[in-house]
Scaffold this motif. Sequence first.
Motif, PDB file in Angstrom:
ATOM      1  N   ASP A  24       0.826  -1.205   0.000  1.00 54.40           N
ATOM      2  CA  ASP A  24       0.000   0.000   0.000  1.00 54.40           C
ATOM      3  C   ASP A  24       0.857   1.250   0.000  1.00 54.40           C
ATOM      4  N   THR A  25       0.524   2.160  -0.866  1.00 51.86           N
ATOM      5  CA  THR A  25       1.165   3.471  -0.916  1.00 51.86           C
ATOM      6  C   THR A  25       0.054   4.504  -0.902  1.00 51.86           C
ATOM      7  N   ALA A  26      -0.655   4.553   0.228  1.00 56.94           N
ATOM      8  CA  ALA A  26      -1.792   5.457   0.341  1.00 56.94           C
ATOM      9  C   ALA A  26      -1.367   6.884   0.076  1.00 56.94           C
ATOM     10  N   ILE A  27      -0.248   7.285   0.649  1.00 52.62           N
ATOM     11  CA  ILE A  27       0.292   8.627   0.469  1.00 52.62           C
ATOM     12  C   ILE A  27       1.753   8.499   0.064  1.00 52.62           C
ATOM     13  N   VAL A  28       2.102   9.078  -1.065  1.00 54.27           N
ATOM     14  CA  VAL A  28       3.497   9.162  -1.489  1.00 54.27           C
ATOM     15  C   VAL A  28       3.834  10.649  -1.490  1.00 54.27           C
ATOM     16  N   PRO A  29       4.443  11.138  -0.406  1.00 55.41           N
ATOM     17  CA  PRO A  29       4.728  12.569  -0.323  1.00 55.41           C
ATOM     18  C   PRO A  29       5.453  13.088  -1.564  1.00 55.41           C
ATOM     19  N   GLY A  30       4.911  14.148  -2.135  1.00 53.90           N
ATOM     20  CA  GLY A  30       5.480  14.739  -3.335  1.00 53.90           C
ATOM     21  C   GLY A  30       4.955  14.162  -4.631  1.00 53.90           C
ATOM     22  N   ASP A  31       4.175  13.084  -4.567  1.00 51.39           N
ATOM     23  CA  ASP A  31       3.711  12.416  -5.790  1.00 51.39           C
ATOM     24  C   ASP A  31       2.251  11.991  -5.683  1.00 51.39           C
ATOM     25  N   PRO A  32       1.323  12.931  -5.907  1.00 50.55           N
ATOM     26  CA  PRO A  32      -0.092  12.574  -5.796  1.00 50.55           C
ATOM     27  C   PRO A  32      -0.535  11.505  -6.796  1.00 50.55           C
ATOM     28  N   CYS A  33       0.091  11.453  -7.957  1.00 50.75           N
ATOM     29  CA  CYS A  33      -0.302  10.451  -8.953  1.00 50.75           C
ATOM     30  C   CYS A  33       0.008   9.031  -8.502  1.00 50.75           C
ATOM     31  N   ALA A  34       1.037   8.869  -7.682  1.00 49.32           N
ATOM     32  CA  ALA A  34       1.406   7.547  -7.167  1.00 49.32           C
ATOM     33  C   ALA A  34       0.707   7.231  -5.854  1.00 49.32           C
ATOM     34  N   SER A  35      -0.045   8.176  -5.319  1.00 47.72           N
ATOM     35  CA  SER A  35      -0.723   7.998  -4.030  1.00 47.72           C
ATOM     36  C   SER A  35      -2.069   7.332  -4.249  1.00 47.72           C
ATOM     37  N   LEU A  36      -2.226   6.157  -3.662  1.00 48.64           N
ATOM     38  CA  LEU A  36      -3.440   5.369  -3.839  1.00 48.64           C
ATOM     39  C   LEU A  36      -4.691   6.138  -3.428  1.00 48.64           C
ATOM     40  N   VAL A  37      -4.592   6.945  -2.389  1.00 55.74           N
ATOM     41  CA  VAL A  37      -5.774   7.663  -1.913  1.00 55.74           C
ATOM     42  C   VAL A  37      -6.309   8.617  -2.984  1.00 55.74           C
ATOM     43  N   VAL A  38      -5.445   9.264  -3.733  1.00 51.60           N
ATOM     44  CA  VAL A  38      -5.891  10.162  -4.805  1.00 51.60           C
ATOM     45  C   VAL A  38      -6.554   9.354  -5.910  1.00 51.60           C
TER      46      VAL A  38
END
Length: 78
Positions: A24-38
């Motif tokens: 899980d990568t719910a939040i990838v700081p600096g990368d909203p496209c890689a953040s699952l939550v987005v």
Amino acid sequence: GIDATGFDVGSYTSFVRGGNASHDTAIVPGDPCASLVVQKVSSAPPSGSRMPSDGPPYLSPKEIALLSDWIAEGALDN
């Protein structure tokens, strides 16, 4: 829900940590496209159903942009 996935948005720490799956990568700081939550709050998530699972209503485009901007700026606890 939380019981099935372990994903909890009740605190900053649990939100950033993500769910039970080790990938899980719910939040990838600096990368909203890689953040699952987005991805999951957007109109066409890449897998599963759109969040919130009991929606509509879903997040508005303005709310999604705010979430994306926060993540792009480093997802700080401030």
